[in-house]
Design a protein around this motif. Structure first.
Motif, PDB file in Angstrom:
ATOM      1  N   ALA A 192       0.843  -1.202   0.000  1.00 53.72           N
ATOM      2  CA  ALA A 192       0.000   0.000   0.000  1.00 53.72           C
ATOM      3  C   ALA A 192       0.873   1.245   0.000  1.00 53.72           C
ATOM      4  N   LYS A 193       0.275   2.348  -0.412  1.00 51.48           N
ATOM      5  CA  LYS A 193       0.967   3.635  -0.350  1.00 51.48           C
ATOM      6  C   LYS A 193       1.181   4.050   1.109  1.00 51.48           C
ATOM      7  N   PRO A 194       2.209   4.855   1.390  1.00 48.15           N
ATOM      8  CA  PRO A 194       2.351   5.425   2.724  1.00 48.15           C
ATOM      9  C   PRO A 194       1.279   6.483   2.964  1.00 48.15           C
ATOM     10  N   ILE A 195       0.999   6.728   4.228  1.00 47.37           N
ATOM     11  CA  ILE A 195       0.092   7.815   4.613  1.00 47.37           C
ATOM     12  C   ILE A 195       0.905   8.875   5.348  1.00 47.37           C
ATOM     13  N   ALA A 211       2.671  14.896  -0.512  1.00 46.11           N
ATOM     14  CA  ALA A 211       1.972  13.655  -0.857  1.00 46.11           C
ATOM     15  C   ALA A 211       1.865  13.504  -2.370  1.00 46.11           C
ATOM     16  N   GLY A 212       1.579  14.608  -3.040  1.00 45.18           N
ATOM     17  CA  GLY A 212       1.507  14.563  -4.494  1.00 45.18           C
ATOM     18  C   GLY A 212       2.840  14.232  -5.133  1.00 45.18           C
ATOM     19  N   GLU A 213       3.895  14.825  -4.603  1.00 46.92           N
ATOM     20  CA  GLU A 213       5.245  14.603  -5.146  1.00 46.92           C
ATOM     21  C   GLU A 213       5.667  13.142  -5.025  1.00 46.92           C
ATOM     22  N   TYR A 214       5.302  12.508  -3.894  1.00 51.46           N
ATOM     23  CA  TYR A 214       5.740  11.136  -3.635  1.00 51.46           C
ATOM     24  C   TYR A 214       4.633  10.109  -3.860  1.00 51.46           C
ATOM     25  N   GLU A 215       3.514  10.541  -4.443  1.00 45.25           N
ATOM     26  CA  GLU A 215       2.381   9.651  -4.707  1.00 45.25           C
ATOM     27  C   GLU A 215       1.984   8.887  -3.446  1.00 45.25           C
ATOM     28  N   ALA A 216       1.810   9.631  -2.365  1.00 46.77           N
ATOM     29  CA  ALA A 216       1.409   9.079  -1.079  1.00 46.77           C
ATOM     30  C   ALA A 216      -0.039   9.453  -0.791  1.00 46.77           C
ATOM     31  N   LYS A 217      -0.594   8.834   0.224  1.00 48.36           N
ATOM     32  CA  LYS A 217      -1.869   9.265   0.773  1.00 48.36           C
ATOM     33  C   LYS A 217      -1.594  10.308   1.858  1.00 48.36           C
ATOM     34  N   VAL A 218      -2.631  11.077   2.222  1.00 48.10           N
ATOM     35  CA  VAL A 218      -2.443  12.085   3.253  1.00 48.10           C
ATOM     36  C   VAL A 218      -3.717  12.233   4.076  1.00 48.10           C
ATOM     37  N   ILE A 219      -3.541  12.342   5.377  1.00 43.43           N
ATOM     38  CA  ILE A 219      -4.652  12.697   6.257  1.00 43.43           C
ATOM     39  C   ILE A 219      -4.761  14.213   6.258  1.00 43.43           C
ATOM     40  N   ALA A 220      -5.962  14.700   5.949  1.00 43.16           N
ATOM     41  CA  ALA A 220      -6.204  16.143   5.834  1.00 43.16           C
ATOM     42  C   ALA A 220      -7.094  16.588   6.984  1.00 43.16           C
ATOM     43  N   LEU A 221      -6.476  17.166   7.992  1.00 44.05           N
ATOM     44  CA  LEU A 221      -7.188  17.613   9.188  1.00 44.05           C
ATOM     45  C   LEU A 221      -7.946  18.900   8.879  1.00 44.05           C
ATOM     46  N   CYS A 222      -9.257  18.864   9.062  1.00 51.06           N
ATOM     47  CA  CYS A 222     -10.105  20.010   8.697  1.00 51.06           C
ATOM     48  C   CYS A 222     -10.067  21.084   9.782  1.00 51.06           C
ATOM     49  N   ALA A 223      -8.895  21.663   9.931  1.00 57.37           N
ATOM     50  CA  ALA A 223      -8.659  22.711  10.919  1.00 57.37           C
ATOM     51  C   ALA A 223      -7.533  23.590  10.413  1.00 57.37           C
TER      52      ALA A 223
END
Length: 270
Positions: free
Chosen positions: A98-101, A117-129
């Motif tokens: 799996a991809k890293p997060i 995340a885009g540069e390394y084709e990773a996933k990212v948790i996006a905290l809505c704050a």
């Protein structure tokens, strides 16, 4: 429908045992906690090294390689406030399963982690704050939209982003719990994936109460579309709740033995 995803939270520098192991580069406590979580059904392991201002790049590299070598390239969430340390971990991460997060970007000073995340084709948790706790769901959804647009511009697919509405402690913020559940539903209706730090809900409560509150909140969150959680997979009541909710919503096929199956560990040769 996808099964609910558990990101195991127990390798965290706030734990004295883990903090000491990180400082001494002692693999045993780290591998022990990883093994326990995978055997309990975790799908990802969160590797949290905290601020790690002095030696973050070396420490993250060491931890990623240690865990993936021991557990057949286990999927990891790279968790630190040190951007360079996250990048160092991404550079050595093996994507076999799996991809890293990246844990985690926000709509403020950590917005650029979406670009990483885009540069390394990773996933990212996006905290809505942005700065502190959002005052209401209007604000949450503004941040959600901003980060979604940033992610798309960075080349991410929507499924590469896990939006975190910010789970809040019930002891002192009881009036905000339904609002968080509503935010999960709103994000789900947009076709987005969600996650959050589940143990925040019961933080500060008596030890015997915590699994009950966390499990109840999780069931309600899953009913609103919650996709995943950063949680303790060694909490047996919590994992029973996850498995039961997955059965009820049709993500898993019912069998009398469904509570005995820990499918998260099978792929990693634990």
């Amino acid at each position: 429908m996808e099964k609910f995803m558990i990101i195991g939270e127990r390798i965290h520098c706030i734990s004295p045992i883990i903090r000491k192991a990180l400082a001494e580069r002692n693999p045993e406590p780290i591998l022990k906690r990883a093994k326990e979580q995978l055997e309990a059904g975790a799908h990802y392991i969160d590797f949290n090294i905290g601020p790690a201002e002095r030696d973050g790049e070396e420490l993250m590299t060491w931890g990623v390689q240690l865990l993936q070598k021991e557990f057949n390239n286990v999927p990891l969430a790279l968790d630190t406030a040190n951007r360079k340390a996250i990048e160092a971990g991404l550079k050595v991460y093996n994507r076999t399963h799996a991809k890293p997060i990246i844990n985690s970007a926000d709509a403020g000073s950590r917005l650029d982690l979406i670009d990483l995340a885009g540069e390394y084709e990773a996933k990212v948790i996006a905290l809505c704050a942005k700065e502190g706790i959002p005052k209401d769901n209007d604000e949450r959804m503004v941040y959600c939209q901003e980060m979604l647009e940033r992610g798309l511009m960075a080349g991410l697919e929507p499924e590469d982003m896990l939006f975190d509405p910010l789970c809040l402690v019930i002891k002192g913020m009881q009036d905000k719990q339904v609002e968080v559940l509503e935010a999960i539903r709103m994000m789900t209706e947009m076709g987005l994936l969600t996650t959050g730090g589940l143990s925040n809900v019961s933080n500060g409560c008596p030890k015997y109460v915590r699994p009950i509150l966390d499990s109840a909140f999780l069931a309600m969150a899953m009913a609103n579309g919650f996709s995943s959680a950063i949680a303790n997979p060694c909490d047996e009541q919590l994992m029973r709740t996850v498995k039961s909710c997955d059965i009820i919503r049709g993500a898993s096929l019912y069998a009398d033995s469904f509570l005995e199956l820990n499918e998260g560990s099978f792929a990693f040769n634990v």
